[in-house]
Enzyme design. Structure first.
Site, short mmCIF file in Angstrom:
data_model
loop_
_atom_site.label_atom_id
_atom_site.label_comp_id
_atom_site.label_asym_id
_atom_site.label_seq_id
_atom_site.Cartn_x
_atom_site.Cartn_y
_atom_site.Cartn_z
N ALA A 12 0.85 -1.15 0.11
CA ALA A 12 -0.25 -0.01 0.02
C ALA A 12 0.97 1.34 0.05
CB ALA A 12 -0.74 -0.07 1.22
N TYR A 30 -5.90 4.50 -2.79
CA TYR A 30 -6.43 5.77 -1.96
C TYR A 30 -5.75 7.06 -2.09
CZ TYR A 30 -8.26 7.64 2.61
OH TYR A 30 -9.11 8.49 3.39
N THR A 42 -4.17 9.36 -0.62
CA THR A 42 -2.98 9.72 0.13
C THR A 42 -1.88 8.75 -0.65
OG1 THR A 42 -3.15 8.01 1.92
CG2 THR A 42 -3.77 10.53 2.22
N LYS A 43 -1.96 7.87 -1.08
CA LYS A 43 -0.99 6.94 -1.48
C LYS A 43 -0.19 7.04 -2.73
CE LYS A 43 -2.26 4.30 1.80
NZ LYS A 43 -3.08 3.20 2.03
N ILE A 44 0.85 6.54 -3.20
CA ILE A 44 1.49 6.91 -4.46
C ILE A 44 0.95 7.37 -5.81
CG2 ILE A 44 3.70 6.33 -5.86
CD1 ILE A 44 4.35 6.54 -2.75
#
Ligand SMILES: *Cc1c(COP(=O)(O)O)cnc(C)c1O
Length: 391
Positions: free
Chosen positions: A160, A184, A186-188
């Site tokens: 994640a 999501y 906030t992810k990369i």
């Protein structure tokens, strides 16, 4: 989202470009709105990027982890080892299947699962390990894979945080039977909500596709492309499909993933330069030389006696200055729901307990500027070195 929408510096800002918006808009004109050719295209591009044979798109990393457990036939009576310092979804995946999560303590420097702790937690019931590449720095996969081979365990990587991170020349998501990714915000990269499972095992890939779509032997796209309307239901499946606009966004975002990572590493460098030279009271992220750290999180340790007072004080001080920090994570063994899975007599998490008092994640996203980093580090330095923290 533009800067003017905000007062201060948020913990996270999404990075959506004009090309991203165009891709999403175009997908809305398509006959397919979900589970169609855009999803297939995203899967192909993703597998190519990570370097695995297959990638199966789902609607969250939580769904990815759940399907990974199902694909390995994990169920009641089984145990799955997970790190104590992770997001809830890592531990919930085995629970969804009636299995027991077994928490392992972490490494003091990287916050990744400790291989020594994995060995201590293995029982005849253990079926799998879910290492989490904390913050975007890969776990000791050589050691973990050796343990897995010795004890005939499956490894499912929770990637994640780690899209694009490399260990021994290969990206995360290549080491376990499966790798689970999150999109999501906030992810990369993001698809609003979304996830992906990578694998090199064709049988696993087929199983995942069936489980993702109601357990059906052929999905809508396959029926459409073929000449036969018939399908069988061969397993208990779910609706974990990703939609076409999400896949269009993901495909567009994936073309910039390396640029985003480069920016993250550069920003992490600004933080480290400003915070490192100031004594042992702030410990900057540890980086192992044999792997990359792509800085999904920039997590410092506030290392002082009465750490908690200092860390919590720093959090509040930053918030007062309009700077939003965060803590990743409260160890799972301290949370209400997981008490039922703990062995109260033998379970101990001295490292996670200690780290939890010290850690603070600072704002980090591709559009954060050097000037903002300077503002943040100046605030941190003046709090840690100039303020008196009373008992
Ligand atoms: C974000 C995250 C997940 C869950 O991802 P979703 O896509 O939100 O379901 C799982 N594991 C870790 C370590 C995460 O950070």
């Amino acid at each position: 989202m533009t800067r003017s929408d905000h007062e201060g510096i948020p913990f996270f800002l999404p990075w959506i470009t004009r090309d991203d918006k165009k891709a999403v808009r175009q997908s809305l004109n398509s006959r397919w709105l979900t589970g169609g050719p855009k999803v297939r295209g995203f899967e192909e591009e993703f597998a190519k990027y990570v370097g695995t044979k297959y990638a199966v798109a789902v609607n969250s990393c939580t769904a990815a982890l759940h399907l990974a457990m199902r694909a390995l036939s994990i169920g009641p009576g089984d145990e799955v080892i997970v790190p104590d310092l992770t997001f809830a979804a890592t531990a919930n995946a085995p629970i969804f299947c009636g299995a027991k999560p077994v928490f392992a303590d972490i490494d003091e420097d990287t916050f990744n699962i400790s291989s020594k702790q994995i060995l201590e937690k293995i029982t005849p019931k253990t079926k799998a390990i879910i290492p989490v590449h904390y913050g975007g720095q890969p776990c000791d996969m050589k050691e973990i894979l050796e343990i897995a081979t010795d004890y005939k365990l499956h490894v499912v990587e929770d990637c994640a945080h780690s899209l694009g991170a490399k260990y021994a020349g290969k990206q995360t998501g290549n080491f376990g039977t499966m790798g689970c990714f999150s999109f999501y915000p906030t992810k990369i990269i993001t698809t609003f909500e979304g996830g992906m499972i990578t694998t090199n095992d064709e049988k696993v890939e087929k199983k995942l596709r069936i489980l993702r779509e109601h357990g059906m032997s052929r999905n809508a796209l396959e029926r459409e492309l073929g000449t036969n309307w018939y399908y069988d239901v061969v397993d208990l499946g779910y609706n974990y499909r990703l939609t076409e606009p999400q896949a269009a966004l993901g495909t567009s975002q994936l073309t910039r993933v390396d640029d985003g990572i480069k920016r993250r590493i550069r920003i992490a460098g600004y933080y480290t330069k400003a915070l490192k030279s100031n004594g042992a009271e702030i410990v900057v992220p540890h980086q192992d030389s044999d792997r990359s750290h792509i800085f999904h999180l920039y997590t410092i340790k506030v290392s002082k006696s009465r750490e908690r007072t200092v860390r919590n004080g720093l959090f509040k001080n930053l918030a007062g200055a309009g700077i939003q920090a965060s803590v990743h994570y409260t160890p799972l063994h301290l949370m209400s729901f997981y008490q039922q899975f703990l062995d109260k007599k033998s379970d101990a998490f001295p490292v996670a307990d200690k780290i939890y008092e010290q850690i603070l994640s600072l704002p980090l996203y591709p559009t954060l500027t050097k000037k903002e980093v300077t503002l943040i580090t100046t605030q941190i330095r003046s709090f840690v070195y100039e303020s008196k923290v009373s008992d």
